[in-house]
Design an enzyme around this catalytic site. Structure first.
Site, PDB file in Angstrom:
ATOM      1  N   SER A   1     -20.436  13.673  64.239  1.00 17.87           N
ATOM      2  CA  SER A   1     -20.273  13.992  62.821  1.00 17.87           C
ATOM      3  C   SER A   1     -21.666  14.189  62.239  1.00 17.87           C
ATOM      4  O   SER A   1     -22.661  13.790  62.856  1.00 17.87           O
ATOM      5  CB  SER A   1     -19.578  12.821  62.112  1.00 17.87           C
ATOM      6  OG  SER A   1     -19.649  12.949  60.706  1.00 17.87           O
TER       7      SER A   1
ATOM      8  N   TYR B   1     -18.200   3.792  60.244  1.00 19.79           N
ATOM      9  CA  TYR B   1     -18.019   5.165  60.720  1.00 19.79           C
ATOM     10  C   TYR B   1     -19.346   5.709  61.236  1.00 19.79           C
ATOM     11  O   TYR B   1     -19.407   6.335  62.294  1.00 19.79           O
ATOM     12  CB  TYR B   1     -17.471   6.035  59.581  1.00 19.79           C
ATOM     13  CG  TYR B   1     -17.087   7.440  59.981  1.00 19.79           C
ATOM     14  CD1 TYR B   1     -15.874   7.695  60.616  1.00 19.79           C
ATOM     15  CD2 TYR B   1     -17.916   8.519  59.697  1.00 19.79           C
ATOM     16  CE1 TYR B   1     -15.501   8.984  60.963  1.00 19.79           C
ATOM     17  CE2 TYR B   1     -17.560   9.810  60.038  1.00 19.79           C
ATOM     18  CZ  TYR B   1     -16.355  10.046  60.672  1.00 19.79           C
ATOM     19  OH  TYR B   1     -15.997  11.333  61.019  1.00 19.79           O
TER      20      TYR B   1
END
Length: 269
Positions: free
Chosen positions: A143, A156
């Protein structure tokens, strides 16, 4: 790797029941690849299968990537059903919104189980077959939050930085084996991950504000992201940047590694 090279190749995609995984399944099917598609959501996976061309060779498998035993059993299933594994896309993932202070240890364990251990299990389960074949490509979906530490996304961030570290290590370790590794850093992709993102149980005003602002960043269609991934694989890229703000964040992390948090505050306004 050209489009022709995917024809007849066995492509394994986790998280294929929606979003980027579904778009990847559709685009790989169009190249003539043979598809082993999995998702924890059986209904979403079944829908993906109906969206593929009628002549596509594809099988669906229910899979919880956070389960070590399930992922290794899946690798055995793919070998049994297809006889090979050429491209593995560790795409399955989930999001958790919360400050480090508000996130419980159990919530850390859940998030890392899906996003990081899922990628580790997938890599370890399929890598031996690829090394034996002396052919293969492991594509790990990180990401832009694997490039920068973003507030309210601490766990995350940890998972996606871990995916990046694993993949970049493989770049060197796999040299000369016929197998390669690719790290993908999607930016704001318009998938269900934002709506489906959990908020930590101890969430407060900070988490509410982030959740409200998040949708404005998720604007790139997943089909565009999938196309960028296929194009990157075809031209041999090791790192693929795709989606809203991905290039900006990449260069921010490289050129201004110590001061980018101030820029993030400006971007969030």
């Amino acid at each position: 790797m050209s489009e022709h090279d995917f024809r007849g190749k066995v492509v394994i995609i986790t998280g294929a029941g929606s979003g980027i995984g579904r778009a990847l399944a559709q685009q790989f099917a169009a190249t003539g690849a043979r598809l082993a598609l999995s998702d924890v959501n059986e209904a979403g996976l079944a829908e993906t299968l109906t969206l593929l061309p009628a002549d596509a060779e594809a099988r669906g498998y229910k899979l919880d990537v956070s389960s070590r035993d399930a992922v290794f059993a899946h690798a055995d299933e793919v070998k049994r059903d297809f006889g090979a594994a050429h491209v593995l896309i560790n795409n399955a993932g989930a999001a958790l919104v919360g400050t480090i202070a508000h996130t419980s240890i159990e919530e850390f364990e859940w998030q890392l189980g899906v996003n990081l251990w899922g990628v580790i299990y997938g890599t370890k389960a399929f890598l031996p077959l690829m090394l034996e074949q002396r052919e293969g490509c492991i594509v790990n979906i990180s990401s832009v939050f694997g490039l920068i530490g973003f507030p309210l996304n601490g766990v995350y961030n940890i998972s996606k930085f871990g995916v990046r570290g694993l993949t970049e290590c493989l770049w060197t370790e796999l040299e000369g084996t016929g197998v390669r590794a690719v790290c993908v850093h999607p930016g704001g992709i318009k998938t269900n991950i934002g709506k489906a993102a959990r908020r930590v149980k101890a969430a407060g005003k900070e988490e509410e504000q982030f959740s409200a602002a998040g949708d404005s960043l998720l604007i790139t269609p997943p089909e565009e992201c999938a196309a960028d991934i296929l194009a990157g694989l075809q031209c041999g890229k090791r790192r693929i940047l795709t989606g809203n703000k991905s290039s900006t964040i990449f260069w921010m992390s490289r050129l201004l590694p110590n001061v980018y948090p101030a820029l993030l505050r400006l971007m969030a306004r």
